[in-house]
Design a protein around this motif. Sequence first.
Motif, PDB file in Angstrom:
ATOM      1  N   ASN A 106       0.834  -1.209   0.000  1.00 34.51           N
ATOM      2  CA  ASN A 106       0.000   0.000   0.000  1.00 34.51           C
ATOM      3  C   ASN A 106       0.862   1.249   0.000  1.00 34.51           C
ATOM      4  N   ASN A 107       2.012   1.161  -0.642  1.00 30.34           N
ATOM      5  CA  ASN A 107       2.952   2.270  -0.686  1.00 30.34           C
ATOM      6  C   ASN A 107       3.376   2.493  -2.132  1.00 30.34           C
ATOM      7  N   ALA A 108       3.004   3.660  -2.693  1.00 32.44           N
ATOM      8  CA  ALA A 108       3.306   3.954  -4.101  1.00 32.44           C
ATOM      9  C   ALA A 108       4.803   4.065  -4.349  1.00 32.44           C
ATOM     10  N   LEU A 109       5.575   4.311  -3.298  1.00 29.73           N
ATOM     11  CA  LEU A 109       7.017   4.471  -3.457  1.00 29.73           C
ATOM     12  C   LEU A 109       7.733   3.120  -3.603  1.00 29.73           C
ATOM     13  N   LEU A 110       7.053   2.048  -3.208  1.00 30.27           N
ATOM     14  CA  LEU A 110       7.686   0.720  -3.189  1.00 30.27           C
ATOM     15  C   LEU A 110       7.013  -0.242  -4.175  1.00 30.27           C
ATOM     16  N   ILE A 111       6.536   0.284  -5.282  1.00 32.30           N
ATOM     17  CA  ILE A 111       5.867  -0.548  -6.288  1.00 32.30           C
ATOM     18  C   ILE A 111       6.803  -1.625  -6.834  1.00 32.30           C
ATOM     19  N   HIS A 112       8.036  -1.253  -7.149  1.00 36.91           N
ATOM     20  CA  HIS A 112       8.991  -2.217  -7.708  1.00 36.91           C
ATOM     21  C   HIS A 112       9.260  -3.353  -6.729  1.00 36.91           C
ATOM     22  N   ASP A 113       9.407  -3.009  -5.454  1.00 42.15           N
ATOM     23  CA  ASP A 113       9.632  -4.058  -4.449  1.00 42.15           C
ATOM     24  C   ASP A 113       8.427  -4.997  -4.345  1.00 42.15           C
ATOM     25  N   ASN A 114       7.239  -4.407  -4.464  1.00 48.00           N
ATOM     26  CA  ASN A 114       6.031  -5.226  -4.378  1.00 48.00           C
ATOM     27  C   ASN A 114       5.914  -6.159  -5.581  1.00 48.00           C
ATOM     28  N   LEU A 115       6.310  -5.650  -6.752  1.00 47.46           N
ATOM     29  CA  LEU A 115       6.303  -6.500  -7.939  1.00 47.46           C
ATOM     30  C   LEU A 115       7.261  -7.683  -7.766  1.00 47.46           C
ATOM     31  N   MET A 116       8.430  -7.414  -7.203  1.00 51.04           N
ATOM     32  CA  MET A 116       9.389  -8.484  -6.975  1.00 51.04           C
ATOM     33  C   MET A 116       8.852  -9.496  -5.955  1.00 51.04           C
ATOM     34  N   LEU A 117       8.184  -9.011  -4.930  1.00 54.37           N
ATOM     35  CA  LEU A 117       7.585  -9.893  -3.932  1.00 54.37           C
ATOM     36  C   LEU A 117       6.567 -10.829  -4.576  1.00 54.37           C
ATOM     37  N   LEU A 118       5.678 -10.259  -5.395  1.00 53.94           N
ATOM     38  CA  LEU A 118       4.650 -11.070  -6.030  1.00 53.94           C
ATOM     39  C   LEU A 118       5.265 -12.094  -6.983  1.00 53.94           C
ATOM     40  N   PHE A 119       6.286 -11.675  -7.715  1.00 54.33           N
ATOM     41  CA  PHE A 119       6.917 -12.592  -8.658  1.00 54.33           C
ATOM     42  C   PHE A 119       7.675 -13.707  -7.929  1.00 54.33           C
ATOM     43  N   PHE A 120       8.404 -13.328  -6.884  1.00 60.32           N
ATOM     44  CA  PHE A 120       9.136 -14.353  -6.135  1.00 60.32           C
ATOM     45  C   PHE A 120       8.185 -15.266  -5.357  1.00 60.32           C
ATOM     46  N   SER A 121       7.025 -14.759  -4.982  1.00 60.14           N
ATOM     47  CA  SER A 121       6.012 -15.610  -4.346  1.00 60.14           C
ATOM     48  C   SER A 121       5.528 -16.671  -5.327  1.00 60.14           C
ATOM     49  N   LEU A 122       5.302 -16.244  -6.568  1.00 59.95           N
ATOM     50  CA  LEU A 122       4.886 -17.194  -7.604  1.00 59.95           C
ATOM     51  C   LEU A 122       5.995 -18.214  -7.866  1.00 59.95           C
ATOM     52  N   MET A 123       7.240 -17.750  -7.868  1.00 62.60           N
ATOM     53  CA  MET A 123       8.372 -18.661  -8.054  1.00 62.60           C
ATOM     54  C   MET A 123       8.481 -19.658  -6.904  1.00 62.60           C
ATOM     55  N   PHE A 124       8.268 -19.166  -5.691  1.00 64.83           N
ATOM     56  CA  PHE A 124       8.350 -20.043  -4.520  1.00 64.83           C
ATOM     57  C   PHE A 124       7.316 -21.147  -4.600  1.00 64.83           C
ATOM     58  N   ILE A 125       6.078 -20.797  -4.929  1.00 63.49           N
ATOM     59  CA  ILE A 125       5.026 -21.803  -5.062  1.00 63.49           C
ATOM     60  C   ILE A 125       5.379 -22.779  -6.174  1.00 63.49           C
ATOM     61  N   MET A 126       5.920 -22.264  -7.269  1.00 66.58           N
ATOM     62  CA  MET A 126       6.255 -23.111  -8.411  1.00 66.58           C
ATOM     63  C   MET A 126       7.338 -24.136  -8.049  1.00 66.58           C
ATOM     64  N   PHE A 127       8.413 -23.681  -7.444  1.00 69.97           N
ATOM     65  CA  PHE A 127       9.538 -24.582  -7.172  1.00 69.97           C
ATOM     66  C   PHE A 127       9.248 -25.540  -6.022  1.00 69.97           C
ATOM     67  N   THR A 128       8.563 -25.091  -4.987  1.00 72.38           N
ATOM     68  CA  THR A 128       8.245 -26.017  -3.885  1.00 72.38           C
ATOM     69  C   THR A 128       7.265 -27.095  -4.339  1.00 72.38           C
ATOM     70  N   ALA A 129       6.287 -26.687  -5.163  1.00 72.26           N
ATOM     71  CA  ALA A 129       5.304 -27.665  -5.645  1.00 72.26           C
ATOM     72  C   ALA A 129       5.959 -28.707  -6.537  1.00 72.26           C
ATOM     73  N   SER A 130       6.806 -28.260  -7.457  1.00 70.14           N
ATOM     74  CA  SER A 130       7.476 -29.215  -8.348  1.00 70.14           C
ATOM     75  C   SER A 130       8.452 -30.100  -7.567  1.00 70.14           C
ATOM     76  N   SER A 131       9.127 -29.525  -6.580  1.00 71.42           N
ATOM     77  CA  SER A 131      10.110 -30.298  -5.806  1.00 71.42           C
ATOM     78  C   SER A 131       9.457 -31.400  -4.996  1.00 71.42           C
ATOM     79  N   THR A 132       8.257 -31.163  -4.482  1.00 64.75           N
ATOM     80  CA  THR A 132       7.583 -32.191  -3.681  1.00 64.75           C
ATOM     81  C   THR A 132       7.336 -33.452  -4.507  1.00 64.75           C
TER      82      THR A 132
END
Length: 595
Positions: A365-391
């Motif tokens: 909820n901070n317009a100054l940290l949009i890039h960081d939020n984008l990275m968070l969302l992308f790395f969250s998707l990556m985390f779900i992807m790699f943990t699911a495939s690894s299981t």
Amino acid sequence: MNINFLLAKKNVDIQFENITYKVLDWKNILKFKKKTILHGVSGTFGHSQLCAIIGCSGSGKSSLLNILSGYKPNGFNGTILINKEFRDLNLFKKQSCYIMQEEQLYSQLTVKEAMLFAAQLKFSTRTLDSNKLKLINDIINQLNFYDKYNTRTINLSGGEKRKLTIALELLHNPSVMFFDEPTTGLDSVSANQVLLILKKLSNSGRTIICTIHQASSLQLKMFDILYVLSPSGYCIYHGYTSNLYNFLTNQNLYCPLYHNIADFIIEVSFGEYGDHAYDLMKNVDNGKSPKWMNSSCEENALSNKIIPDERNEIKKRNRSIFIEIIILLKRFALITSREKFSVTRVMVHLLVSIVYGWIYYGIGNNALLIHDNLMLLFFSLMFIMFTASSTMIIHFPSELHILSKEYFNQWYALPTYYLSYTICDLPIQTLCTFLYCLFVYHFTGQPPEWLRFTYFNLMMLMVGLLSQAFGMFMGTIFTDLRFSTIFTSFFLMPWMMFGGVFIKISDTPLMFRWIFDISFMKHGMEAILHCVYGLNRPRLPCPEIFCYHTSPKKVLEELDMPINKYWYNLATVTSIYLIIKVLVYQTLKRKLFLH
């Protein structure tokens, strides 16, 4: 110990003629040649006999056993007859079972639970009547196994696991039983106990055929029929064990005093006492000659072959797919509830979500940290992807060994297993994804709206399920964890590049833009970004004098994702998921067929 209470349903005699088996022998990565493992061997194994196939390593013992049992249904030349009729493989599988060298058992189940589930699957019923329960108790008692009835498989000794494996297959009351080195890895006492059980089973009218790597003199006397293979894949003796000494003396070969005669004939096949292997092979006509069989198995065979009515009765043993699914789901649920791996999966998702929520607290909820939020969302998707495939990469290969045994021995159909396994793991993956999304979404300050969170969680779940399916595919192809891990990373990494964050669609060369249309990471990321910045979200608060990204709509436009296509994105990811699941099933089916 008396196992004759469970007599064979049908006396079965096996005759094989001119079996030749060749494999590819790779000299290097570009050069190979065909190597002949078995050279036109023949023989007969009759009912009420304990038969042993012996030979040195590489002589083709296991290959011959696999061919006779149907575990290797093709890739060889020759003829196999069952009671003087050409073998109907589907019918033969219903009359036989194959017990492999390694015990393929679920370590989380007790002996009682393993027997009950096996009986329910083999009889295709959810409830066992008093007769079937009595059958289970009789088998356990006759194998001197009752004191271990409530013991988990993981706590059994090697000999006890071998007994349990035999007990599970006796529920089906097979007429023919194949054993791949049943005494390997056991101490002498346990090995003698196992062979004594096999001897009793043969006395009940069954045909018992097993490979033996090394047998003591005492163990050798338990076998009725001995089939010896030379290192080059020829039969150098086929007859009664009691006739082996006379056979060798006729060839002017005398076993030294106090020397194991089984070891002696193997040493002879190696040429340690001169070149006699060819003469031995000619004497038994590569297994065709009945000279050393006191009475031909063909003469002892019952004249009653499988009549049409009985054949139809066996073939019409109907299974209920619904009942099989219920039983398998119950078994999977019980195993999963006792596995530490399932708890570990949940805890990893929970721990990582808390760490991410702590590090990225309130940035959504901070317009100054949009890039960081984008990275968070992308790395969250990556985390779900790699943990699911690894299981799946870690867990599914261990299932393949048990599946291979149970499927071959006609416990259930492959579609019911595949569907049950998928359904049973779905709640765990759903829980892991929900807990991760709940903590990350809340603590990082994403829009506090249930509709947005539901859409966010749903897309994360679908990406996780797709990644699971892909990990399952790689785990099916590569049973070696090293190969499956590196190839999974190799194939998943390009989809991250075309996820729409590292490089925008408009900045990508025209010849590569089509990849975005089939990239599940791009569809997943686009849907998640619209969950967070779409759906008419108001302007973001700016803690400074000026923030460039106060408009959520402008954020989406700069990422070349201005239009909300959530349901199209979800449908695309779901379609790719279903395609991969079908591909996994076909690969698994092919692998089980080829073994």
